[in-house]
Scaffold this active site. Structure first.
Site, PDB file in Angstrom:
ATOM      1  N   GLY A  79       0.825  -1.307   0.117  1.00 19.70           N
ATOM      2  CA  GLY A  79       0.050   0.048   0.080  1.00 19.70           C
ATOM      3  C   GLY A  79       0.798   1.221  -0.076  1.00 19.70           C
ATOM      4  O   GLY A  79       0.322   2.538   0.061  1.00 19.70           O
ATOM      5  N   HIS A 243      -0.212   4.906   7.411  1.00 15.83           N
ATOM      6  CA  HIS A 243      -1.104   3.749   7.323  1.00 15.83           C
ATOM      7  C   HIS A 243      -2.600   4.782   7.717  1.00 15.83           C
ATOM      8  O   HIS A 243      -3.647   4.200   8.133  1.00 15.83           O
ATOM      9  CB  HIS A 243      -1.058   2.994   8.537  1.00 15.83           C
ATOM     10  CG  HIS A 243       0.182   2.074   8.321  1.00 15.83           C
ATOM     11  ND1 HIS A 243       1.389   2.582   9.159  1.00 15.83           N
ATOM     12  CD2 HIS A 243       0.694   1.145   7.585  1.00 15.83           C
ATOM     13  CE1 HIS A 243       2.273   1.847   8.652  1.00 15.83           C
ATOM     14  NE2 HIS A 243       2.007   0.990   7.891  1.00 15.83           N
ATOM     15  N   THR A 519     -16.460  25.717 -37.932  1.00 14.48           N
ATOM     16  CA  THR A 519     -15.745  26.595 -37.460  1.00 14.48           C
ATOM     17  C   THR A 519     -15.401  28.018 -38.081  1.00 14.48           C
ATOM     18  O   THR A 519     -16.182  28.128 -38.900  1.00 14.48           O
ATOM     19  CB  THR A 519     -14.110  25.526 -37.320  1.00 14.48           C
ATOM     20  OG1 THR A 519     -13.716  25.789 -38.685  1.00 14.48           O
ATOM     21  CG2 THR A 519     -14.254  24.366 -36.759  1.00 14.48           C
ATOM     22  N   ASP A 577     -21.659  29.255 -35.276  1.00 14.28           N
ATOM     23  CA  ASP A 577     -20.287  29.487 -34.680  1.00 14.28           C
ATOM     24  C   ASP A 577     -19.854  30.722 -34.496  1.00 14.28           C
ATOM     25  O   ASP A 577     -19.611  31.719 -35.248  1.00 14.28           O
ATOM     26  CB  ASP A 577     -19.304  28.704 -35.521  1.00 14.28           C
ATOM     27  CG  ASP A 577     -18.301  28.349 -35.141  1.00 14.28           C
ATOM     28  OD1 ASP A 577     -17.850  27.687 -34.044  1.00 14.28           O
ATOM     29  OD2 ASP A 577     -16.962  29.109 -35.635  1.00 14.28           O
ATOM     30  N   PRO A 578     -19.153  31.158 -33.244  1.00 12.61           N
ATOM     31  CA  PRO A 578     -18.818  32.203 -32.943  1.00 12.61           C
ATOM     32  C   PRO A 578     -17.534  32.749 -33.678  1.00 12.61           C
ATOM     33  O   PRO A 578     -17.403  33.889 -33.886  1.00 12.61           O
ATOM     34  CB  PRO A 578     -18.728  32.426 -31.109  1.00 12.61           C
ATOM     35  CG  PRO A 578     -18.752  30.990 -31.007  1.00 12.61           C
ATOM     36  CD  PRO A 578     -19.444  30.185 -31.980  1.00 12.61           C
TER      37      PRO A 578
END
Length: 594
Positions: A79, A243, A519, A577-578
Site C-alpha cells: 500500500g 497507514h 468552425t 459558430d462564434p
C-alpha cells in the site's frame, strides 16, 4: 502481524455490508489485491524475480551479487508503492519483502529473502526496517534465525517521523519516507564494495540525519473497505502516519506556503532539541513526497516554498527530490523529508547511479549563484522597420492601415456580448472576451502599427500582439494564420488575395478542421475564394458577403471540431459558430473602412 492487523482495524473499521465486492477501486477482490499487484510488478519489470509462493522480490542477478557485495533488504506492508519493490535494483535494495495491506510481512517471507540474498562466509546482508512494532519484531526474529544458520546479518531501524515527541513511549517515532534516503545511501555504499560494518555505519548515520513530516487532506482507503470520513470539510491533518493513523493535530486548511513553513519548523525547530538541527551554511537534501493522490503541480508548489523557507535561514538546499517515493494508497497528502548532508560522501552516495525503477534522481543545485531568468529575445512588441535582408512585402498606406484596423477592432469590441452569448451555447463562453482582448491590444498599438514599412512587418506585429493578449485556441489560430500571411505577402507575385488564402490555409492545416466542420473556416474559406482572383474593393465586399453567408450556415451544421463537438446538436441548431461570426464581423468592418 498482530500489531499491524490491530492498527488497520482501529483506523478502518470493518464493514460487513461491503465485504463482498469493493467499490470505486481498480481491483478484483480485496483478498487478492496484493498478489495481483506483485504479479503485475514481475510481469512489467524484467529486473525483478519472485521467490516462489511468496510476495518477495529480488534482483534478477542475486545469485551472483550475493557472493560479491553486501546485500540490502527492506520491506513492510503493501500500500506504500513504489516502496519497497520499486527500489530494488543495482545501487539500492537487493530484495523487498511485501506484507499484506499495511501489515508486516511474515518471518518466513523475510527469512526466505535473507537466505536468497546472502550466503555463509559471504559479504553479508543489511536489513533496513521502518520503526513499527510488527516490522521490528518480524524482521528481528528472521535476523536471529539467519544468524543461527551462520549468515552475517545486521539491522538498521529508521524512525524519521517528526510528528511524535521523543518521550511518546516505546513505539516512538515511525519510519516514513526518509527511509528511502537510507536505501539509497546504503545501496550505493554496498555497490562500492564496502564491508557490512561500513555499510551499516553509513545507513545508521543517514537514518539519524533525516526527519520527515506528513500533511494530508484525506486519509486512505484499504481495498474493500469504506472511505474514512475522519478528515472531511475544510480540514487538514498534520503529522498523520502512512497507514492513516491520526497525527499531531487537525486544523483548518492552510495555504500551501503556511503549511510548508509549519512542516519545516516541526522538523528543524519546534522540538528541544530539534529533530534535524540546522544552522546557517548547513547543506541539506529535500524530498517532497506524494502520499498517493496529490497532483504533481501541488508537489512543486510545496517544493518551491520548502526551498525558500530553508534558504531564508541560510541553509543550502543542494538536492531536491520530488515525486511518489512512499505513498499511502490514494491519500491526498504530501510529506517533506530533510536530510542533513554533512559530508561530500553522503551526497556522492545519493548521486550514484542506480537501476531501481522507482528512484527519481535530482539534479545538483548551485546554491552559490543566483538564478536569473533569461531575457525574452523578441525585443519590442511592435517594430517599425524590418531586417534589411527580408522583403518588405506589399506596400502600405498608413492612413488606410489606421482606418482598417480601427474599424475592425471597434466592430469586435461592439460585438463582444453577442460572441460571448453564442459561445456560452456552442463552446466555453470566452470567444467574445478573447477576441476583445486581441482587439484592444491592436487598438492600443495602432500608433506604432501604422509605421510598418510593409505588409510582412505589419502582419507579424499584429500576430505578436494577438499572441500576447488573446490566449486560448482562437489566439493561437489567429497568430498562426497571420504569421503565414506575413510570409506569403513577401513572396514574388503576392497579392492581398494570395495573402488572405495563406492565412486561411494555415488555420486549416494546423487546426485540422475544414469547410463544413462548424468552425471559423466556414467563413474564412468562402471569403478566401472570393478574394483569390482579385483584391479589389468589390472583391472584399464579395468576401464579406461570403463570410457572412458561411457563418449563417453554421447554424445547421453538425460540429466536427472544437468544443461544440461535445455539445448535443439540438442545442446548436439556432446558434452560429462564434469564430465564424468573428471573421464575418472583421471582414464587414474592413469593407466599411475601404
Amino acid at each position: 502481524f498482530f500489531f499491524s492487523t490491530s492498527l488497520c482495524t482501529r483506523c478502518f473499521p470493518m464493514s460487513t455490508a461491503i465485504m463482498g465486492e469493493p467499490a470505486n477501486q481498480f481491483i478484483n477482490h480485496a483478498a487478492t489485491a496484493v498478489d495481483e499487484m506483485v504479479a503485475g510488478l514481475v510481469a512489467t519489470t524484467p529486473s525483478l524475480d519472485q521467490i516462489q509462493g511468496l510476495n518477495v522480490l529480488v534482483r534478477n542477478d542475486i545469485e551472483s551479487i550475493r557472493f560479491k557485495q553486501v546485500t540490502l533488504i527492506s520491506g513492510g506492508g503493501s500500500g506504500h508503492e513504489p516502496a519497497h519493490a520499486g527500489f530494488v535494483g543495482k545501487g539500492m535494495l537487493s530484495g523487498a519483502v511485501l506484507g499484506g495491506m499495511f501489515a508486516s510481512p511474515s518471518v518466513a517471507a523475510i527469512l526466505a529473502c535473507i537466505r536468497t540474498c546472502t550466503t555463509k562466509n559471504g559479504p553479508g546482508c543489511l536489513l533496513i526496517v521502518k520503526n513499527y512494532t510488527g516490522d521490528r519484531l518480524n524482521f528481528g526474529v528472521a535476523l536471529e534465525q539467519a544468524r543461527s544458520e551462520g549468515l552475517a546479518v545486521r539491522m538498521v531501524v529508521v524512525a524519521d517521523d517528526c510528528a511524535l515527541p521523543r518521550d511518546k513511549g516505546i513505539t516512538g517515532r515511525r519510519g516514513v519516507a526518509g527511509t528511502v534516503f537510507v536505501h539509497k545511501v546504503a545501496g550505493a555504499a554496498a555497490e562500492a564494495g564496502l564491508s557490512l560494518e561500513e555499510v551499516y555505519c553509513e545507513a545508521t548515520a543517514t537514518a539519524a540525519a533525516v526527519g520527515t513530516l506528513g500533511v494530508a487532506l484525506s486519509t486512505c482507503t484499504l481495498p474493500g473497505q469504506p472511505v474514512s470520513d475522519r478528515l472531511s470539510g475544510n480540514k487538514i491533518e498534520i503529522g498523520l502516519g502512512i497507514h492513516g493513523e491520526p497525527g499531531m493535530k487537525q486544523s483548518e486548511c492552510l495555504p500551501a506556503d503556511a503549511m510548508v513553513d509549519a512542516m519545516i519548523s516541526a522538523i528543524t525547530k519546534d522540538q528541544a532539541p530539534p529533530y534535524v538541527p540546522l544552522t546557517s551554511s548547513d547543506s541539506v537534501c529535500l524530498l517532497v513526497n506524494n502520499l498517493g493522490g496529490t497532483p504533481t503541480m501541488e508537489l512543486y508548489i510545496c517544493a518551491r516554498r520548502a526551498i525558500e523557507s530553508l534558504e531564508a535561514e541560510g541553509v543550502r538546499v543542494v538536492r531536491v527530490f520530488v515525486g511518489p517515493f512512499m505513498t499511502s494508497l490514494e491519500m491526498y497528502g504530501v510529506s517533506i523529508s530533510i536530510l542533513k548532508v554533512d559530508s561530500e560522501l553522503r551526497l556522492a552516495r545519493l548521486d550514484a547511479p542506480t537501476s531501481a525503477p522507482a528512484w527519481l534522481s535530482a539534479q545538483p543545485r548551485r546554491t552559490d549563484v543566483a538564478r536569473v531568468p533569461l531575457a525574452v529575445p523578441t525585443g519590442s512588441a511592435v517594430a517599425a522597420t524590418s531586417n534589411g535582408a527580408e522583403p518588405a512585402g506589399l506596400p502600405l498606406d498608413p492612413d488606410m492601415v489606421r482606418s482598417i484596423l480601427a474599424s475592425a477592432t471597434s466592430a469586435i469590441v461592439a460585438a463582444e456580448p453577442s460572441l460571448t452569448a453564442w459561445d456560452r451555447i456552442a463552446g466555453d463562453g470566452d470567444c467574445g472576451i478573447t477576441m476583445t482582448r486581441g482587439a484592444n491590444a491592436v487598438n492600443t498599438a495602432l500608433p506604432d502599427l501604422v509605421k510598418a514599412t510593409g505588409s510582412r512587418l505589419l502582419l507579424n506585429n499584429i500576430a505578436g500582439l494577438v499572441s500576447n493578449s488573446m490566449g486560448g485556441t482562437s489566439g493561437v489560430l489567429f497568430e498562426i494564420g497571420l504569421r503565414a500571411a506575413a510570409t506569403a505577402s513577401a513572396t514574388e507575385h503576392a497579392t492581398w488575395g494570395t495573402t488572405f488564402r495563406a492565412f486561411a490555409d494555415a488555420i486549416k492545416f494546423y487546426g485540422g478542421a475544414d469547410r463544413g466542420y462548424r468552425t471559423m473556416l466556414d467563413a474564412l474559406l468562402p471569403a478566401s475564394d472570393a478574394l483569390e482572383a482579385s483584391a479589389t474593393q468589390q472583391a472584399f465586399k464579395a468576401a464579406a458577403v461570403a463570410a457572412q453567408d458561411g457563418a449563417e450556415r453554421t447554424k445547421g451544421m453538425t460540429p466536427l471540431a472544437g468544443r461544440a463537438n461535445y455539445i448535443p446538436e439540438e442545442s446548436l441548431k439556432d446558434t452560429p459558430d462564434p469564430g465564424a461570426c468573428a471573421v464575418s464581423i472583421i471582414l464587414q468592418a474592413i469593407c466599411t473602412a475601404l
